[in-house]
Write a protein that holds these residues in place. Structure first.
Motif: not given
Length: 762
Positions: A151-173
């Motif tokens: 949420a905190a990093v998302g707030a930074e992204l939104r303050c810069r005017g961006a809307h979508l965050a690309l995040v690796s989450a689905l891959d497994l080691v």
């Protein structure tokens, strides 16, 4: 003047989309599903700041609009963007606003642009907060803390005017040879699912949509080779590799990114089975599917030409391209009858729906003010994750925690004083003087009278051991040696990159990287020079504490005679040095738990804990068991687990609700921070062969010295469900063992009988 229906916020989103779609030309539609421009090419530096580039204006003119713009804020060695010419937070917000104003004022319909940024472990932008990598997040086993950080990093992204965050989450080691292991939450689908939910929910608090990477099975490529084929069957896919995606979709993910790897003979971006049958039909997902960078262009090898390649991906269910030359030809594909206009309309509708849901039509511009630097709250949360992820793998009880009044401490190794090597891949340049290395953290934590010496000892890679004698001499004259080894994903201006930003490495290609995208290893042992340094320092007789700063679980030899303690810090981020020092000196207790199994050697791979239970007896020449099992992690105190207690011993398939309790006692003199783990192991029954055991819950307990606490697990359908013959989740009759313990290899169990419902299997 009456507003068009699509401009009226009181109109339902579906009606707004229908109205806008009906006004669009085919060229405008094609523009909305294209994301072919690199964002850093959309602006240029001027004496007074930044201006939109001619290339950006031409891209907008090509389709009278722009669907999405990737990486406007991105900065790193691949993009070539740094502090001299890139966008800090304030300039980033201004430039984002300029993008939206230009498109609104210079296109017929004025449809806002989706601004898409990388948020793999923090915001990949100048002055953006860097978090510990996902593998470190997995080691913390703390979804609530991760949600706060997202949420905190998302707030930074939104303050810069961006809307979508690309995040690796689905891959497994599933194979630690893979260079992108650091981007995974671990090897287990349940743990990854809980953290994926936390990511989506946290970002949503900030008004940011998350596109989950990568769908599906990319962590199971043959030999751990990046972007290669998988040998997954549909059962393995459903049992292991879809759980995190299913959880993320249910939590409200805005999109998923189709992976590079192939499944059943087709790249994921061309798989109707994955993108339509599973996502759209089974899961009723109504978000966007984005291609990975240049992935659609790779389909030309199958189809023979770009137009057919674009049509193949669109028809399979891909809505939004990334940097490719094929999707711009979709208008021609419709003309040639290669894809139906309805398929194009459906993709455009999903992109427009996302724009309406994120509020782009009502508030296309960023907030009036933006933070000058990465938010302090996000940085503080990152440091909390860094402390929580530090995992004590072994210790003799005599050396750790270190005393602040220790006379002389030798801090050694190639990762002891390198901020870049504790950050991970997908990281923007850091300002000089920022961050805390392990050496700096130890010096700050030690008392004024403690002498802290430093020697690098050897390079991270290579066979140069000329610095080892100096390091050994320093250790010999010290009371304790802290040896900081491991790997690095640090990119530099000398790194060679592929068209999609992956590092180009291989035999004969020089690189200081041992991990990261494109950096796969055949042998996951620590490099020879590092092992030589460890041997020489240990030979001095000075107690040795090994700290591993790493993006994958390196194979470890038996270090019981070599090191008094072994700690994994993963890539702990810019403040990671302070976090490591806090754990070493006992300011905070070690609480990390392994999100992956640590191998003894690459020869025994795979070593993940949840394989099929065929009671394999092992190799002739070495153990088949890992050096350290999934879930393992020690502390500075002693805890004793009682057996699990079930509220009932028999349940019906249709009402599988019960409670499991386990008592944990702290018999030591220091506070304990335990992660109590719950596993399910099928003993009989079921319609497919069982796995050894499967994580199905965890509870964190804080226990004072001499006290005890009770972990309580509510067991329900989700806990006991498995994938049936129809590839659906179901509770099947039979006998299972409900196990609890501190790690996957140290559990106690209680048997539970699951009976068939009167009308069938349930």
């Amino acid at each position: 003047m009456t507003l068009p229906r699509y401009r009226d916020p009181s109109v339902p989103v579906a009606d707004r989309v229908r109205d806008l779609l009906g006004r669009m030309t085919r060229a405008e539609k094609v523009g909305q599903v294209n994301q072919r421009m690199y964002g850093w090419d959309a602006y240029e530096r001027t004496p007074d700041g930044h201006r939109l580039s001619d290339a950006f204006r031409e891209e907008v003119a090509a389709f009278d609009g722009m669907g999405a713009l990737y990486g406007l804020q991105r900065a790193d060695a691949w993009s070539g963007v740094g502090f001299a010419d890139g966008l800090d937070a304030r300039e980033g917000a201004r430039t984002a606003a300029a993008v939206q104003r230009y498109v609104r004022e210079n296109t017929r319909l004025g449809i806002p642009v989706l601004l898409v940024e990388e948020m793999p472990h923090g915001l990949q932008a100048l002055d953006g907060t860097v978090l510990p990598v996902n593998l470190a997040v997995g080691a913390a086993w703390d979804p609530e803390l991760y949600a706060e950080a997202a949420a905190a990093v998302g707030a930074e992204l939104r303050c810069r005017g961006a809307h979508l965050a690309l995040v690796s989450a689905l891959d497994l080691v599933r194979d630690p040879r893979w260079g992108r292991a650091e981007e995974c939450f671990g090897e287990d689908p349940y743990l990854a699912a809980r953290l994926t939910e936390a990511l989506v929910e946290g970002a949503r608090r900030a008004g940011v949509g998350v596109v989950l990477k990568h769908f599906a099975g990319q962590g199971a490529t043959v030999g751990g080779r990046n972007s290669a084929a998988t040998e997954l069957g549909v059962r393995e896919l459903h049992e292991i590799h879809l759980a995190a995606a299913r959880a993320g979709v249910a939590a409200g993910a805005a999109g998923v990114m189709a992976a590079y790897n192939e499944f059943d003979g087709l790249p994921c971006v061309a798989s109707t089975y994955l993108l339509t049958e599973i996502l759209r039909e089974r899961w009723e997902f109504d978000g966007v599917v984005m291609a990975d960078g240049t992935a659609v262009d790779r389909l030309v090898r199958l189809t023979g030409d770009p137009v057919s390649a674009g049509a193949l991906a669109l028809d399979a269910g891909c809505d939004l391209s990334l940097w490719d030359a094929c999707f711009p030809t979709l208008g021609e594909a419709v003309d040639r009858g290669l894809v139906r206009e309805q398929a194009l309309d459906a993709a455009v509708a999903r992109v427009l729906t996302l724009k309406f849901r994120l509020g782009l039509f009502e508030q296309p511009l960023p907030a009036a003010t933006a933070p000058g630097r990465g938010g302090e709250r996000a940085g503080d949360l990152g440091e909390r994750i860094a402390r929580a992820c530090v995992t004590l793998l072994s210790h003799d009880g005599a050396v750790l925690p270190l005393s602040p009044q220790a006379g002389r401490i030798a801090v050694l190794g190639p990762n002891a004083d390198s901020l870049a090597q504790q950050l991970g891949d997908y990281t923007a340049p850091q300002r000089p003087g920022s961050g805390v290395t392990v050496l700096q953290g130890i010096r700050a934590a030690a008392s004024p009278g403690t002498e802290v010496g430093y020697a690098r000892g050897c390079d991270l890679v290579g066979d140069d051991v000329s610095g080892v004698p100096e390091a050994a001499a320093l250790a010999a004259g010290s009371d304790v040696a802290v040896l900081v080894l491991g790997g690095s994903s640090a990119r530099s201006e000398d790194t060679v990159f592929d068209a999609n930003g992956a590092a180009v490495t291989g035999s004969g290609t020089p690189s200081g990287m041992t991990c990261g995208e494109g950096v796969d290893l055949a042998d996951v042992a620590l490099p020879a020079a590092q092992l030589a340094l460890l041997e020489a320092v240990s030979a001095t007789g000075t107690p040795v504490v090994v700290v591993l700063v790493q993006g994958r679980p390196h194979a470890l030899p038996d270090l019981s005679a070599t090191a008094s303690a072994v700690v994994s810090a993963w890539y702990p981020g810019p403040r990671g040095g302070r976090a490591v020092a806090d754990v070493l000196f006992g300011t905070c207790e070690p609480r990390g738990r392994l999100p992956v199994s640590v191998p003894r050697s690459a020869a025994q791979l795979p070593v993940f804990y949840n394989g099929k239970d065929h009671r394999y007896r092992g190799y002739v020449d070495q153990s088949a068991l890992p050096r350290h099992a999934f879930g393992h992690g020690l502390s500075y105190t002693r805890v004793v687990y009682g057996p699990p207690r079930l509220s009932v011993r028999q349940i019906d398939c249709t009402a599988p609700d019960l409670t499991c309790r386990v008592t944990v006692r702290n018999t030591g003199v220091r506070a304990a921070h335990e992660t109590v783990q719950l596993y399910v192991r099928r003993l009989s029954g079921g319609t497919s062969w069982p796995r050894v055991r499967e994580l199905r819950g965890f509870v964190r307990l804080d226990i004072a010295p001499g006290a005890e606490a009770e972990a309580v697990f509510a067991i329900d359908r989700d806990t006991l469900a498995c994938v049936d013959r129809d590839l659906c989740l179901a509770v099947e009759p039979g006998e299972v063992e409900v196990e609890t313990g501190p790690a996957s290899d140290r559990t106690q169990g209680a048997r539970l009988e699951i009976t068939a419902s009167p009308g069938g299997m349930g």
